[in-house]
Design an enzyme around this catalytic site. Sequence first.
Site, mmCIF file in Angstrom:
data_model
loop_
_atom_site.group_PDB
_atom_site.id
_atom_site.type_symbol
_atom_site.label_atom_id
_atom_site.label_comp_id
_atom_site.label_asym_id
_atom_site.label_seq_id
_atom_site.Cartn_x
_atom_site.Cartn_y
_atom_site.Cartn_z
ATOM 1 N N GLY A 1 28.336 20.149 14.581
ATOM 2 C CA GLY A 1 28.040 21.328 15.396
ATOM 3 C C GLY A 1 29.315 21.811 16.056
ATOM 4 O O GLY A 1 30.277 21.055 16.179
ATOM 5 N N CYS B 1 30.170 13.929 12.474
ATOM 6 C CA CYS B 1 31.064 14.722 13.324
ATOM 7 C C CYS B 1 30.489 14.868 14.741
ATOM 8 O O CYS B 1 30.495 13.913 15.495
ATOM 9 C CB CYS B 1 31.347 16.070 12.645
ATOM 10 S SG CYS B 1 32.782 16.877 13.342
ATOM 11 N N TYR B 2 29.954 16.031 15.109
ATOM 12 C CA TYR B 2 29.351 16.173 16.443
ATOM 13 C C TYR B 2 28.266 15.112 16.640
ATOM 14 O O TYR B 2 28.118 14.549 17.728
ATOM 15 C CB TYR B 2 28.755 17.579 16.577
ATOM 16 C CG TYR B 2 28.089 17.865 17.910
ATOM 17 C CD1 TYR B 2 28.839 18.240 19.017
ATOM 18 C CD2 TYR B 2 26.698 17.757 18.054
ATOM 19 C CE1 TYR B 2 28.233 18.510 20.232
ATOM 20 C CE2 TYR B 2 26.087 18.027 19.268
ATOM 21 C CZ TYR B 2 26.851 18.393 20.357
ATOM 22 O OH TYR B 2 26.249 18.664 21.560
ATOM 23 N N HIS C 1 32.931 15.022 7.193
ATOM 24 C CA HIS C 1 31.713 15.652 6.682
ATOM 25 C C HIS C 1 31.446 15.198 5.240
ATOM 26 O O HIS C 1 32.042 15.749 4.311
ATOM 27 C CB HIS C 1 31.858 17.182 6.700
ATOM 28 C CG HIS C 1 31.799 17.747 8.075
ATOM 29 N ND1 HIS C 1 30.631 18.167 8.658
ATOM 30 C CD2 HIS C 1 32.771 17.956 8.998
ATOM 31 C CE1 HIS C 1 30.868 18.604 9.877
ATOM 32 N NE2 HIS C 1 32.167 18.483 10.107
ATOM 33 N N GLU D 1 28.966 15.845 3.491
ATOM 34 C CA GLU D 1 28.174 16.831 2.754
ATOM 35 C C GLU D 1 29.015 17.888 2.054
ATOM 36 O O GLU D 1 28.544 18.525 1.126
ATOM 37 C CB GLU D 1 27.163 17.505 3.698
ATOM 38 C CG GLU D 1 27.742 18.436 4.767
ATOM 39 C CD GLU D 1 28.235 17.716 6.029
ATOM 40 O OE1 GLU D 1 28.565 16.522 5.955
ATOM 41 O OE2 GLU D 1 28.316 18.367 7.083
ATOM 42 N N ASP E 1 10.866 34.515 -5.760
ATOM 43 C CA ASP E 1 10.246 33.711 -4.692
ATOM 44 C C ASP E 1 8.734 33.923 -4.637
ATOM 45 O O ASP E 1 7.958 32.966 -4.681
ATOM 46 C CB ASP E 1 10.846 34.061 -3.321
ATOM 47 C CG ASP E 1 12.358 34.091 -3.351
ATOM 48 O OD1 ASP E 1 12.926 33.404 -4.206
ATOM 49 O OD2 ASP E 1 12.963 34.797 -2.533
ATOM 50 N N LYS F 1 17.270 29.396 -2.744
ATOM 51 C CA LYS F 1 16.992 30.216 -3.929
ATOM 52 C C LYS F 1 17.206 29.452 -5.241
ATOM 53 O O LYS F 1 16.371 29.505 -6.135
ATOM 54 C CB LYS F 1 17.890 31.452 -3.883
ATOM 55 C CG LYS F 1 17.737 32.397 -5.022
ATOM 56 C CD LYS F 1 16.430 33.151 -4.950
ATOM 57 C CE LYS F 1 16.615 34.554 -4.506
ATOM 58 N NZ LYS F 1 15.405 35.247 -4.110
#
Length: 511
Positions: free
Chosen positions: A55, A82-83, A169, A171, A227, A367
């Site tokens: 964050g 991290c945060y 991170h 990710e 969608d 998506k």
Amino acid sequence: MKHVPIVVLDFGSQYTQIIARKLRESGVYSEIVPYSEPIGEIMARTPKGIILSGGPASVYAVDSYHPDTTIFDLGLPILGICYGMQLIAQHFGGSVIPASSHEYGKAKLDFVEENPIFKDTPNGQIVWMSHGDRVESIPQGFEKIATSENSPYAAIADTNRNIYAFQFHPEVYHSQEGSKLLKNFAKHICGCESTWNMGSFAKEQIKQIQDKVGNKKVLCAVSGGVDSSVVATLLSEAIGNQVIPVFVDNGLLRANEREQVETIFKSRGIDLITVDASETFLSKLAGVTDPEKKRKIIGETFIEVFDVESKKHSGIEFLAQGTLYTDVIESVSVKGPSKTIKSHHNVGGLPDWMKFELIEPLREIFKDEVRALGLELGLPKNMINRHPFPGPGLAIRVMGDVNKPDLELLRKADVILLDVLHSTGYYEKTWQAFTVLLNVKSVGVMGDNRTYDNTVCVRIVDATDGMTATFAHIPHEILETISRRIINEVDGINRVVYDISSKPPATIEWE
Ligand code: XMP
């Protein structure tokens, strides 16, 4: 509430959504919830582990985001990123300080000791750092398990309490083994199994729809895009003819859109009800120029139309829509720390008086995941690969006041753009392409005459989930053809420009 093996608490990092995606890609279902989610609701998802995202804030700032600290007493494995790491350090009595220099970019991770979270990943792997503050002293019970040149505590762990924290991170793409580290947390620390896939997601959604709907009926808002088509298919598999698919012609559609959608649904044997509400939409939009106002009017008018339509059938209590995670995250800031960017018509544009209960099976996914789900459900490729088209339609592509002549002008330019992209193979190669009618007039010369006409902007972007996008690098000859054809074939347009902005800082649509 459904079982979610890993719950990710969002503290506002731009990377949060990738954490959940990476876990899902490795077969572990995961959902993101705002950092302030009450503990009861987190536990109702019966998680096996919790991840605290990064964050932008500092943990010691007065208005920084803090979770309900009882999450630390649940005995559940926790991974702070991290945060999230700084929150853990602060909570358990360590200290966090502003780093003398911000660490941003690649770093080499050196293991200090073996740990199951590093299983099958190499010492010296490259990870991505992006932080200002850092942990200066670690709390009692924690050990340093990895360092990097600028972060003495690149990774720490309290293996007794099953709490782990990374300064980097895992990710993001640049963390070479990041996906594996997240998977290791899920598998070896939390004990999750890699059993989730789109097939199991479809089954789970179908079961949930059946449980929720019972013998009632559902009005399914269909736009012809991937969608809502996926939602309509899930619903018809779940509840058969208890679903009433409704397609609204709001007068803001592309050229031939209505006919195309009707044909596609007919070919799939689905009885689509088309409601022509174009006059209603256009009269409500007349004179409105503010983008957010336009979006709210459109969202509200959709619901009014559905409300009227639902009264023609007995027992409709639900409204199903193809809301995606992207729509939610960019529209709502009610609980989460993210800022409202645009009120997506099916999230921020819903009126308070709406009586329907919502069914939104795609609310947690992206998506490209929806496309994979569509394939799983057997939808045809030409439907799955359609470019996204926003619910507010051409209203957010005609800058300022929306009126019939301008919509017509835009449609003519838009058809040419799509025609050129289809014939050159660039429709399939790009994420989204459209024209925008700017309220800018400029001087031109055609033949021997002066013109003073409209400007159209061509927007073509590459993206994977629409959260970020770059302008597409279309060969100049193709851009030239698009421009020449639009100016020659559309009376009233004498200038074509190409949008070369990326998202962020721009957005894909202009309004
Ligand atoms: P932006 O403009 O926010 O768009 O970068 C990201 C993606 O979302 C689509 N979009 C919408 N889709 N309802 C929708 O169904 C909306 O209100 C809406 N607004 C934007 C946009 O076309 C792009 O694909």
